[in-house]
Design an enzyme around this catalytic site. Sequence first.
Site, PDB file in Angstrom:
ATOM      1  N   ASP A  12      29.642  29.908  24.399  1.00 51.44           N
ATOM      2  CA  ASP A  12      29.260  28.736  24.744  1.00 51.44           C
ATOM      3  C   ASP A  12      27.878  28.369  25.502  1.00 51.44           C
ATOM      4  O   ASP A  12      27.772  27.505  26.321  1.00 51.44           O
ATOM      5  CB  ASP A  12      30.405  27.755  25.493  1.00 51.44           C
ATOM      6  CG  ASP A  12      31.778  27.946  24.609  1.00 51.44           C
ATOM      7  OD1 ASP A  12      31.772  28.073  23.490  1.00 51.44           O
ATOM      8  OD2 ASP A  12      32.805  28.040  25.426  1.00 51.44           O
ATOM      9  N   HIS A  40      30.076  26.235  17.507  1.00 51.66           N
ATOM     10  CA  HIS A  40      28.435  26.296  17.826  1.00 51.66           C
ATOM     11  C   HIS A  40      28.191  24.507  17.643  1.00 51.66           C
ATOM     12  O   HIS A  40      28.368  24.483  16.363  1.00 51.66           O
ATOM     13  CB  HIS A  40      27.746  27.157  16.916  1.00 51.66           C
ATOM     14  CG  HIS A  40      28.176  28.828  17.336  1.00 51.66           C
ATOM     15  ND1 HIS A  40      27.300  29.630  16.696  1.00 51.66           N
ATOM     16  CD2 HIS A  40      28.735  29.239  18.222  1.00 51.66           C
ATOM     17  CE1 HIS A  40      27.940  30.770  17.149  1.00 51.66           C
ATOM     18  NE2 HIS A  40      28.742  30.666  18.145  1.00 51.66           N
TER      19      HIS A  40
HETATM   20  P1  GDP Z   1      27.602  28.030  21.578  1.00 51.81           P
HETATM   21  O1  GDP Z   1      29.076  28.189  21.269  1.00 51.81           O
HETATM   22  O2  GDP Z   1      26.689  28.940  22.300  1.00 51.81           O
HETATM   23  O3  GDP Z   1      26.700  27.514  20.348  1.00 51.81           O
HETATM   24  O4  GDP Z   1      27.716  26.479  22.562  1.00 51.81           O
HETATM   25  P2  GDP Z   1      28.747  25.331  22.444  1.00 51.81           P
HETATM   26  O5  GDP Z   1      28.109  24.586  21.285  1.00 51.81           O
HETATM   27  O6  GDP Z   1      30.112  25.852  22.468  1.00 51.81           O
HETATM   28  O7  GDP Z   1      28.395  24.646  23.935  1.00 51.81           O
HETATM   29  C1  GDP Z   1      27.309  24.276  24.120  1.00 51.81           C
HETATM   30  C2  GDP Z   1      27.255  22.976  24.696  1.00 51.81           C
HETATM   31  O8  GDP Z   1      26.230  22.317  25.400  1.00 51.81           O
HETATM   32  C3  GDP Z   1      27.058  21.949  23.393  1.00 51.81           C
HETATM   33  O9  GDP Z   1      27.944  20.840  23.502  1.00 51.81           O
HETATM   34  C4  GDP Z   1      25.714  21.572  23.220  1.00 51.81           C
HETATM   35  O10 GDP Z   1      25.652  20.303  22.371  1.00 51.81           O
HETATM   36  C5  GDP Z   1      25.178  21.356  24.758  1.00 51.81           C
HETATM   37  N1  GDP Z   1      23.923  21.803  25.126  1.00 51.81           N
HETATM   38  C6  GDP Z   1      23.235  22.706  24.621  1.00 51.81           C
HETATM   39  N2  GDP Z   1      22.048  22.693  25.363  1.00 51.81           N
HETATM   40  C7  GDP Z   1      21.979  21.686  26.304  1.00 51.81           C
HETATM   41  C8  GDP Z   1      21.143  21.464  27.307  1.00 51.81           C
HETATM   42  O11 GDP Z   1      20.038  22.200  27.822  1.00 51.81           O
HETATM   43  N3  GDP Z   1      21.657  20.452  28.353  1.00 51.81           N
HETATM   44  C9  GDP Z   1      23.161  19.913  28.054  1.00 51.81           C
HETATM   45  N4  GDP Z   1      23.175  19.068  28.870  1.00 51.81           N
HETATM   46  N5  GDP Z   1      23.711  20.227  27.071  1.00 51.81           N
HETATM   47  C10 GDP Z   1      23.479  21.119  26.248  1.00 51.81           C
HETATM   48  P1  IMO Z   2      31.304  30.820  20.965  1.00 49.19           P
HETATM   49  O1  IMO Z   2      30.801  31.626  19.621  1.00 49.19           O
HETATM   50  C1  IMO Z   2      34.063  30.999  24.492  1.00 49.19           C
HETATM   51  C2  IMO Z   2      37.111  33.720  24.358  1.00 49.19           C
HETATM   52  C3  IMO Z   2      38.636  32.922  24.145  1.00 49.19           C
HETATM   53  C4  IMO Z   2      39.740  34.066  25.150  1.00 49.19           C
HETATM   54  C5  IMO Z   2      39.031  35.189  24.386  1.00 49.19           C
HETATM   55  C6  IMO Z   2      39.495  35.909  23.242  1.00 49.19           C
HETATM   56  O2  IMO Z   2      31.602  29.385  20.803  1.00 49.19           O
HETATM   57  O3  IMO Z   2      30.328  31.016  22.362  1.00 49.19           O
HETATM   58  P2  IMO Z   2      39.996  35.152  20.705  1.00 49.19           P
HETATM   59  O4  IMO Z   2      40.567  33.841  20.467  1.00 49.19           O
HETATM   60  O5  IMO Z   2      38.622  35.566  20.177  1.00 49.19           O
HETATM   61  O6  IMO Z   2      41.052  36.293  20.564  1.00 49.19           O
HETATM   62  O7  IMO Z   2      39.986  34.735  22.297  1.00 49.19           O
HETATM   63  O8  IMO Z   2      37.403  35.045  23.940  1.00 49.19           O
HETATM   64  N1  IMO Z   2      36.409  33.334  23.281  1.00 49.19           N
HETATM   65  C7  IMO Z   2      35.478  32.401  23.300  1.00 49.19           C
HETATM   66  N2  IMO Z   2      35.161  31.864  24.520  1.00 49.19           N
HETATM   67  N3  IMO Z   2      33.300  30.876  23.383  1.00 49.19           N
HETATM   68  C8  IMO Z   2      33.504  31.499  22.197  1.00 49.19           C
HETATM   69  O9  IMO Z   2      32.651  31.256  21.175  1.00 49.19           O
HETATM   70  C9  IMO Z   2      34.700  32.389  22.212  1.00 49.19           C
HETATM   71  N4  IMO Z   2      35.252  33.253  21.201  1.00 49.19           N
HETATM   72  C10 IMO Z   2      36.303  33.711  21.949  1.00 49.19           C
HETATM   73  O10 IMO Z   2      38.584  31.771  25.000  1.00 49.19           O
HETATM   74  O11 IMO Z   2      39.304  33.879  26.406  1.00 49.19           O
HETATM   75 MG    MG Z   3      31.069  27.447  21.674  1.00 50.49          MG
END
Ligand code: GDP
Ligand code: IMO
Ligand code: MG
Length: 437
Positions: A12, A40
Amino acid sequence: MHTAVVGLQWGDEGKGKVVDLLTARHDVVVRYNGGANAGHTVVVGEDTYALHLIPSGILYPDIECVVGNGVVVDPGKLIEELDSLEARGINGSERLFVSDRAHAVLEYHKMMDGALEEFLTGRSDPEDNRSIGTTRRGIGPAYADKVTRTPAVRMGDIRRGGAALQEKIELACELHAQQLGSLGSTERPDPRAILESCRTWADRLGDRIIDTTYHLHGAVREGKRLLFEGANACLLDIDHGTFPFVTSSNCSTLGIPAGTGLPGRTVDTVIGIMKAYGTRVGAGAFPTELDDAVGERIRERGREYGTTTGRPRRCGWLDLVAVRYATMLCGVDSVACMLLDVLWGLEEVKVCTSYRLPDGSTTDRFLPDSDLLAGVEPVYETLPGWDGPLEGDCAREELPAAAQGYLGFIEEYLELPIGLVSIGPERTQTMVAEHLV
Ligand code: GDP
Ligand code: IMO
Ligand code: MG
């Protein structure tokens, strides 16, 4: 020019946003690991998209998207995602290719994921909770079947259907029914319902399921530019992460060759994505976790709730020991520092630069074993905070001096340039260095 985007913490970090930004300079976006455990987020103007299995590049009209053999594919979820994109005017079906070697996540994998988590929760002694806190998307059990081999079903099996598929599904259901029973679960998979779903999926996805290895080699020969979209993150890597609190795939860049069939040297540039602080979802050691008002403030300001499961994320200070380990493993060339805006308004910010071990000594090496990592104490550098709010459309040099100092400190510690700074979820809230443009 082929680029990889990879998370340097526990997920994330904002990979979706960076993939979206970089897609414009590539032709094909490729997923190589994980499955629907990923979430994502891409924000385009008023619209927010949460992608789980489909590469984030799908939002661009002419981009091809490939789900490689290293991904575990829940076909029902994949179709749901395609449908919800179509309902929003994005037609992805003709631009998506799924590897016939990718393993399918079927109903019994999700049942097993839940049953294993319940088993590990320690029903007799709540203190003895060893559950991982998985996303319950069936990821671990699907990869387990791949390694066990016999009960595994691949996307090519679903495409071909027939008696061979029926035999595989029946065997898998029988085996998993026994395992579910021994774990104390009352759930049982229904082979007929699964086979029926497989037929529907084959009708819908059939010609999308191809040999993506030859396809990707062809794309490279034609001079197409590939963008590899890492799911999950380096510290969740099955071999190099905080075992056993990890996911079940190689989510560092080391997973790219195995998960696509392309040689490791294919990738020219690796962009490592980190948040300006730390978060983690699920169980496992997290040395810099903040169980106080600052942690709460980060969670609320960063809206740190899971994209896939909605769970509140654990929040803490930036752990540079962990991030440097991840940059080393992934061969990172340039770092993207995301969510810098979330830290504004704090009087001071802390950064972990080494760990104190139980014997009193210190180390700047990461400990990729959750039990050992749980025994360390973070040693912090304290840096001045900065005022905000930070706005979009500014150059890095226009950031408050303390924010620039923070970025400089990170660069010096990591011995890497920060090529991208993000101060908000939208495309415009980004500062990109010239070498990345
Ligand atoms: P990913 O799994 O790595 O793609 O990340 P996620 O989408 O799960 O979580 C990142 C969150 O942060 C999302 O809600 C994005 O919209 C948000 N986000 C990304 N860049 C920024 C930033 O620079 N500032 C803030 N406040 N939010 C951001
Ligand atoms: P993105 O791509 C955050 C974590 C789960 C759990 C561990 C194992 O959005 O960054 P699983 O279901 O894969 O067997 O869970 O890994 N986990 C993540 N945490 N972002 C992710 O993906 C994750 N993918 C798996 O929370 O602790
Ligand atoms: Mg994510």
